[in-house]
Scaffold this motif. Structure first.
Motif, PDB file in Angstrom:
ATOM      1  N   PHE A  48       0.858  -1.194   0.000  1.00  0.00           N
ATOM      2  CA  PHE A  48       0.000   0.000   0.000  1.00  0.00           C
ATOM      3  C   PHE A  48       0.889   1.237   0.000  1.00  0.00           C
ATOM      4  CE2 PHE A  48       0.633   1.079   4.450  1.00  0.00           C
ATOM      5  CZ  PHE A  48       0.965  -0.141   5.020  1.00  0.00           C
ATOM      6  N   THR A  49       0.279   2.371  -0.390  1.00  0.00           N
ATOM      7  CA  THR A  49       1.082   3.588  -0.475  1.00  0.00           C
ATOM      8  C   THR A  49       0.697   4.572   0.636  1.00  0.00           C
ATOM      9  OG1 THR A  49      -0.478   4.705  -1.960  1.00  0.00           O
ATOM     10  CG2 THR A  49       1.243   3.389  -2.987  1.00  0.00           C
ATOM     11  N   VAL A  50       1.669   5.401   0.998  1.00  0.00           N
ATOM     12  CA  VAL A  50       1.451   6.503   1.944  1.00  0.00           C
ATOM     13  C   VAL A  50       2.207   7.711   1.389  1.00  0.00           C
ATOM     14  CG1 VAL A  50       1.250   5.002   3.979  1.00  0.00           C
ATOM     15  CG2 VAL A  50       3.491   5.902   3.348  1.00  0.00           C
ATOM     16  N   ASN A  51       1.995   8.878   1.980  1.00  0.00           N
ATOM     17  CA  ASN A  51       2.818  10.023   1.575  1.00  0.00           C
ATOM     18  C   ASN A  51       4.250   9.785   2.027  1.00  0.00           C
ATOM     19  OD1 ASN A  51       0.892  11.542   0.308  1.00  0.00           O
ATOM     20  ND2 ASN A  51       0.158  12.407   2.243  1.00  0.00           N
ATOM     21  N   SER A  52       5.215  10.244   1.228  1.00  0.00           N
ATOM     22  CA  SER A  52       6.626   9.999   1.553  1.00  0.00           C
ATOM     23  C   SER A  52       6.983  10.421   2.971  1.00  0.00           C
ATOM     24  CB  SER A  52       7.530  10.779   0.608  1.00  0.00           C
ATOM     25  OG  SER A  52       7.388  10.274  -0.660  1.00  0.00           O
ATOM     26  N   LYS A  53       6.421  11.537   3.406  1.00  0.00           N
ATOM     27  CA  LYS A  53       6.809  12.055   4.728  1.00  0.00           C
ATOM     28  C   LYS A  53       6.380  11.089   5.850  1.00  0.00           C
ATOM     29  CE  LYS A  53       2.758  15.088   5.542  1.00  0.00           C
ATOM     30  NZ  LYS A  53       1.854  13.981   5.712  1.00  0.00           N
ATOM     31  N   ASP A  54       5.406  10.223   5.577  1.00  0.00           N
ATOM     32  CA  ASP A  54       4.911   9.311   6.616  1.00  0.00           C
ATOM     33  C   ASP A  54       5.577   7.934   6.572  1.00  0.00           C
ATOM     34  OD1 ASP A  54       3.060  11.198   7.501  1.00  0.00           O
ATOM     35  OD2 ASP A  54       1.631  10.619   5.929  1.00  0.00           O
ATOM     36  N   LEU A  55       6.474   7.742   5.599  1.00  0.00           N
ATOM     37  CA  LEU A  55       6.985   6.374   5.371  1.00  0.00           C
ATOM     38  C   LEU A  55       7.682   5.784   6.598  1.00  0.00           C
ATOM     39  CD1 LEU A  55       7.545   4.004   3.448  1.00  0.00           C
ATOM     40  CD2 LEU A  55       9.688   5.110   2.860  1.00  0.00           C
ATOM     41  N   GLU A  56       8.611   6.535   7.160  1.00  0.00           N
ATOM     42  CA  GLU A  56       9.444   5.927   8.206  1.00  0.00           C
ATOM     43  C   GLU A  56       8.628   5.620   9.452  1.00  0.00           C
ATOM     44  OE1 GLU A  56      13.301   7.604   8.509  1.00  0.00           O
ATOM     45  OE2 GLU A  56      13.663   7.106   6.400  1.00  0.00           O
ATOM     46  N   ARG A  57       7.747   6.553   9.868  1.00  0.00           N
ATOM     47  CA  ARG A  57       7.006   6.254  11.105  1.00  0.00           C
ATOM     48  C   ARG A  57       5.988   5.143  10.874  1.00  0.00           C
ATOM     49  NH1 ARG A  57       2.328   9.972  12.220  1.00  0.00           N
ATOM     50  NH2 ARG A  57       1.981  11.125  10.306  1.00  0.00           N
ATOM     51  N   THR A  58       5.427   5.052   9.662  1.00  0.00           N
ATOM     52  CA  THR A  58       4.495   3.957   9.382  1.00  0.00           C
ATOM     53  C   THR A  58       5.251   2.619   9.450  1.00  0.00           C
ATOM     54  OG1 THR A  58       3.391   5.453   7.860  1.00  0.00           O
ATOM     55  CG2 THR A  58       2.725   3.157   7.760  1.00  0.00           C
ATOM     56  N   THR A  59       6.443   2.599   8.861  1.00  0.00           N
ATOM     57  CA  THR A  59       7.254   1.380   8.872  1.00  0.00           C
ATOM     58  C   THR A  59       7.563   0.969  10.311  1.00  0.00           C
ATOM     59  OG1 THR A  59       8.258   2.150   6.840  1.00  0.00           O
ATOM     60  CG2 THR A  59       9.373   0.355   7.955  1.00  0.00           C
ATOM     61  N   ARG A  60       7.952   1.936  11.131  1.00  0.00           N
ATOM     62  CA  ARG A  60       8.273   1.618  12.530  1.00  0.00           C
ATOM     63  C   ARG A  60       7.042   1.107  13.263  1.00  0.00           C
ATOM     64  NH1 ARG A  60      10.795   6.824  12.780  1.00  0.00           N
ATOM     65  NH2 ARG A  60      12.894   6.577  11.980  1.00  0.00           N
ATOM     66  N   ALA A  61       5.883   1.701  12.984  1.00  0.00           N
ATOM     67  CA  ALA A  61       4.662   1.288  13.688  1.00  0.00           C
ATOM     68  C   ALA A  61       4.301  -0.163  13.339  1.00  0.00           C
ATOM     69  CB  ALA A  61       3.510   2.227  13.327  1.00  0.00           C
ATOM     70  N   ILE A  62       4.412  -0.516  12.062  1.00  0.00           N
ATOM     71  CA  ILE A  62       4.066  -1.895  11.668  1.00  0.00           C
ATOM     72  C   ILE A  62       5.100  -2.868  12.249  1.00  0.00           C
ATOM     73  CG2 ILE A  62       3.692  -3.483   9.729  1.00  0.00           C
ATOM     74  CD1 ILE A  62       2.867  -1.048   8.070  1.00  0.00           C
ATOM     75  N   HIS A  63       6.365  -2.475  12.181  1.00  0.00           N
ATOM     76  CA  HIS A  63       7.403  -3.354  12.723  1.00  0.00           C
ATOM     77  C   HIS A  63       7.175  -3.570  14.213  1.00  0.00           C
ATOM     78  CE1 HIS A  63      11.422  -4.851  13.807  1.00  0.00           C
ATOM     79  NE2 HIS A  63      11.425  -5.319  12.571  1.00  0.00           N
ATOM     80  N   SER A  64       6.833  -2.511  14.897  1.00  0.00           N
ATOM     81  CA  SER A  64       6.602  -2.597  16.329  1.00  0.00           C
ATOM     82  C   SER A  64       5.411  -3.519  16.632  1.00  0.00           C
ATOM     83  CB  SER A  64       6.371  -1.176  16.838  1.00  0.00           C
ATOM     84  OG  SER A  64       5.823  -1.199  18.102  1.00  0.00           O
ATOM     85  N   GLU A  65       4.361  -3.439  15.827  1.00  0.00           N
ATOM     86  CA  GLU A  65       3.167  -4.281  16.028  1.00  0.00           C
ATOM     87  C   GLU A  65       3.527  -5.774  15.908  1.00  0.00           C
ATOM     88  OE1 GLU A  65       0.011  -3.941  16.822  1.00  0.00           O
ATOM     89  OE2 GLU A  65      -0.559  -6.006  16.282  1.00  0.00           O
ATOM     90  N   PHE A  66       4.372  -6.112  14.935  1.00  0.00           N
ATOM     91  CA  PHE A  66       4.622  -7.539  14.689  1.00  0.00           C
ATOM     92  C   PHE A  66       5.889  -8.074  15.350  1.00  0.00           C
ATOM     93  CE2 PHE A  66       1.561  -6.502  11.470  1.00  0.00           C
ATOM     94  CZ  PHE A  66       0.762  -7.630  11.436  1.00  0.00           C
ATOM     95  N   PHE A  67       6.838  -7.196  15.595  1.00  0.00           N
ATOM     96  CA  PHE A  67       8.108  -7.690  16.150  1.00  0.00           C
ATOM     97  C   PHE A  67       8.364  -7.159  17.551  1.00  0.00           C
ATOM     98  CE2 PHE A  67       8.359  -8.017  11.604  1.00  0.00           C
ATOM     99  CZ  PHE A  67       8.942  -9.253  11.400  1.00  0.00           C
ATOM    100  N   GLY A  68       7.428  -6.359  18.044  1.00  0.00           N
ATOM    101  CA  GLY A  68       7.525  -5.892  19.422  1.00  0.00           C
ATOM    102  C   GLY A  68       8.649  -4.917  19.671  1.00  0.00           C
ATOM    103  N   ALA A  69       9.177  -4.323  18.591  1.00  0.00           N
ATOM    104  CA  ALA A  69      10.273  -3.386  18.806  1.00  0.00           C
ATOM    105  C   ALA A  69       9.748  -2.112  19.453  1.00  0.00           C
ATOM    106  CB  ALA A  69      10.927  -3.049  17.476  1.00  0.00           C
ATOM    107  N   ARG A  70      10.622  -1.443  20.181  1.00  0.00           N
ATOM    108  CA  ARG A  70      10.229  -0.190  20.811  1.00  0.00           C
ATOM    109  C   ARG A  70       9.855   0.810  19.717  1.00  0.00           C
ATOM    110  NH1 ARG A  70      13.457   3.828  22.014  1.00  0.00           N
ATOM    111  NH2 ARG A  70      15.235   2.528  21.537  1.00  0.00           N
ATOM    112  N   HIS A  71       8.750   1.482  19.921  1.00  0.00           N
ATOM    113  CA  HIS A  71       8.275   2.416  18.912  1.00  0.00           C
ATOM    114  C   HIS A  71       8.863   3.798  19.183  1.00  0.00           C
ATOM    115  CE1 HIS A  71       4.563   4.013  16.604  1.00  0.00           C
ATOM    116  NE2 HIS A  71       5.719   4.431  16.148  1.00  0.00           N
ATOM    117  N   GLU A  72       9.740   4.250  18.212  1.00  0.00           N
ATOM    118  CA  GLU A  72      10.378   5.560  18.463  1.00  0.00           C
ATOM    119  C   GLU A  72       9.488   6.699  18.010  1.00  0.00           C
ATOM    120  OE1 GLU A  72      14.845   4.560  17.287  1.00  0.00           O
ATOM    121  OE2 GLU A  72      13.201   3.550  16.295  1.00  0.00           O
TER     122      GLU A  72
END
Ligand code: ADP
Ligand code: ASP
Ligand code: MG
Length: 458
Positions: free
Chosen positions: A434-458
């Motif tokens: 799926f697509t998002v605006n470029s400015k939102d890419l990194e935080r969206t990626t971190r949020a999904i990673h955090s949901e599935f891998f339990g990483a700390r959400h920065e």
């Protein structure tokens, strides 16, 4: 027999080169080596030719390349004869590059064909110093240029693919006889030659693909791709530092991830290996004892989780509006045919009753608008475009049929307050994107990673 590929991230200085040498020399299996250019050499050449250059600038670049390669060579090869032969070959190649650069400068013209020729010099230099190092370590290494070997290309300059049949016909007998003579070919990655005999490159980071093409042509047992990371990871570790290594990926999973932006493998690397069921291993030069990632035919599910997220930047959406655009026969054909004729790749598409929306690279937006402009009569009423688009691709075997994963992905996205553009699910059983605006890419990626891998959400 195996194919081992080492990229620019492992070929950056004498120390990393010696690690590469140690890995190769301690492995008794007959092998073909495939190399990238020394780190940042291709970048330097590409940015150099992007502007008109004066004679002294050409001499400076040649001097800089000479210094980089001679200094690595000095640190990795001790035997004087081996070293002198390598220096002679380096000088010969640099002299040819210098002539090509003067040609470009005097003609004030850089055709796609010349661009590919000039880019190929990074690899032509790196194989010379690597082979010299290996000879010093007791390996009977021979530098080989991919165009002379007969890796045959088809398609466009700048982003060619390999003709697998022709390549096999050309290189199989040559490599076999080198191996029988107990030689270790050290082959330039990144390029081959067109049927007319000109150099064509496989696109940036193309050496991964070259290695897979060679593995296919010689029926290798395994293709090892050596990087500066522990393997294929759950996300680009430059975006999320808590990224974890994925032990196993299926060909489909790895193909989707690399096609949709996981920079760790060139987008087309999986296909030639998959054709012959060759296992691909991604391993770390700096931690060679770690298992890395195995990419193989069958899939290993990871208990309800996704395996990895990849990201792509610099995309744009073209929307063609018109009554019945979604169901009128021929609209999609007409649009995609025009884009394809103009060399514009469509990454994703969605249609509705009133609109056909296509995802393309941002650099082709002007071209896309131009070739679609005169479609307006009867077929589309207007074209709208959105640039600054990024894509996220979520991958995991079983994603296509397991319940609840999409809900978790999009809940994580909505909690960030990010709005989603085009969505594609169902085309692949192992991936959504799926697509998002470029400015939102990194935080969206971190949020999904955090949901599935339990990483700390920065
Ligand atoms: P080389 O030039 O040596 O072939 P690259 O620099 O092209 O290596 O690829 C390795 C880099 O890819 C890593 O350093 C890492 O930052 C990046 N990368 C992006 N996505 C991933 C991922 N999913 N897993 C591992 N590395 C990734
Ligand atoms: N040297 C080329 C590049 O930098 C190919 C590669 O590294 O794989 O793109
Ligand atoms: Mg690279």
């Amino acid at each position: 027999m195996k194919v081992m590929k080492f990229g620019g991230s492992s070929l950056k200085d004498s120390d990393s080169m010696l690690l590469v040498g140690g890995i190769i020399a301690s492995d008794p299996e007959p092998k073909v080596l495939v190399l990238s250019a020394v780190q940042s050499v291709t970048d330097s050449i590409v940015s150099f030719v992007s502007e008109h250059r004066k004679d002294e600038e050409i001499q400076n670049l040649i001097e800089r390349l000479k210094t980089i390669h001679l200094s690595i060579l000095g640190g990795v090869a001790k035997d004087m004869t081996t070293k002198q032969q390598a220096v002679n070959l380096l000088m010969e190649r640099l002299a040819k590059l210098e002539k090509v650069l003067y040609g470009i400068s005097y003609l004030e013209e850089l055709t796609p064909r010349t661009m590919d020729l000039v880019q190929s010099f990074g690899e032509r230099l790196s194989v010379v110093i690597t082979a010299a190092m290996l000879q010093d370590l007791g390996v009977n290494a021979i530098p080989v240029d991919a165009d002379e070997l007969g890796i045959t290309t088809e398609g466009n300059y700048g982003n060619a693919t390999a003709d697998l049949k022709e390549t096999r016909r050309n290189i199989h007998p040559k490599i076999r006889s080198m191996i029988e003579r107990q030689e270790t070919p050290v082959v330039t990655g990144f390029f081959g030659r067109t049927p007319e005999g000109h150099v064509a490159v496989f696109g940036r980071n193309g050496s991964d693909y070259s290695a897979s093409v060679i593995a296919n042509a010689i029926d290798a047992r395994v293709l090892e791709i050596w990087k500066d990371v522990d393997g294929f990871m759950s996300v680009d570790p430059r975006i999320v530092k808590e990224a974890v290594t994925i032990p196993n990926l299926s060909y489909d999973e790895a193909a989707e991830l690399s096609y949709f932006g996981a920079k760790v493998l060139h987008p087309r690397t999986v296909e030639p290996a998959r054709e012959k069921n060759i296992i691909i291993k991604v391993k770390n030069v700096f931690e060679p004892d770690k298992e890395g990632t195995t990419i193989e035919p069958c899939s290993v599910e990871m208990g309800g989780a996704i395996k990895s997220i990849s990201c792509m930047k610099n995309l744009a959406i073209v929307k063609a509006y018109g009554a019945g655009a979604g169901y009128k026969t021929g609209v999609m054909y007409e649009i995609s045919q025009r884009l394809s004729d103009a060399g514009v790749n469509i990454y994703s598409a969605a249609t509705s009753q009133t609109c056909v929306a296509l995802l393309i690279e941002k650099k082709y937006l002007g071209m896309a608008k131009k070739v679609l402009a005169d479609l307006k009569r009867g077929i589309v009423d207007r074209i709208e475009t959105v640039d600054d688009i990024a894509l996220l691709c979520v991958v995991g075997e079983g994603l296509g049929y397991r319940k609840g994963i999409a809900a978790r992905v999009f809940t994580a996205v909505s909690k960030e307050g990010v709005s989603v553009g085009l969505i594609s699910a169902g085309a692949s059983m192992v991936a959504y994107h799926f697509t998002v605006n470029s400015k939102d890419l990194e935080r969206t990626t971190r949020a999904i990673h955090s949901e599935f891998f339990g990483a700390r959400h920065e």
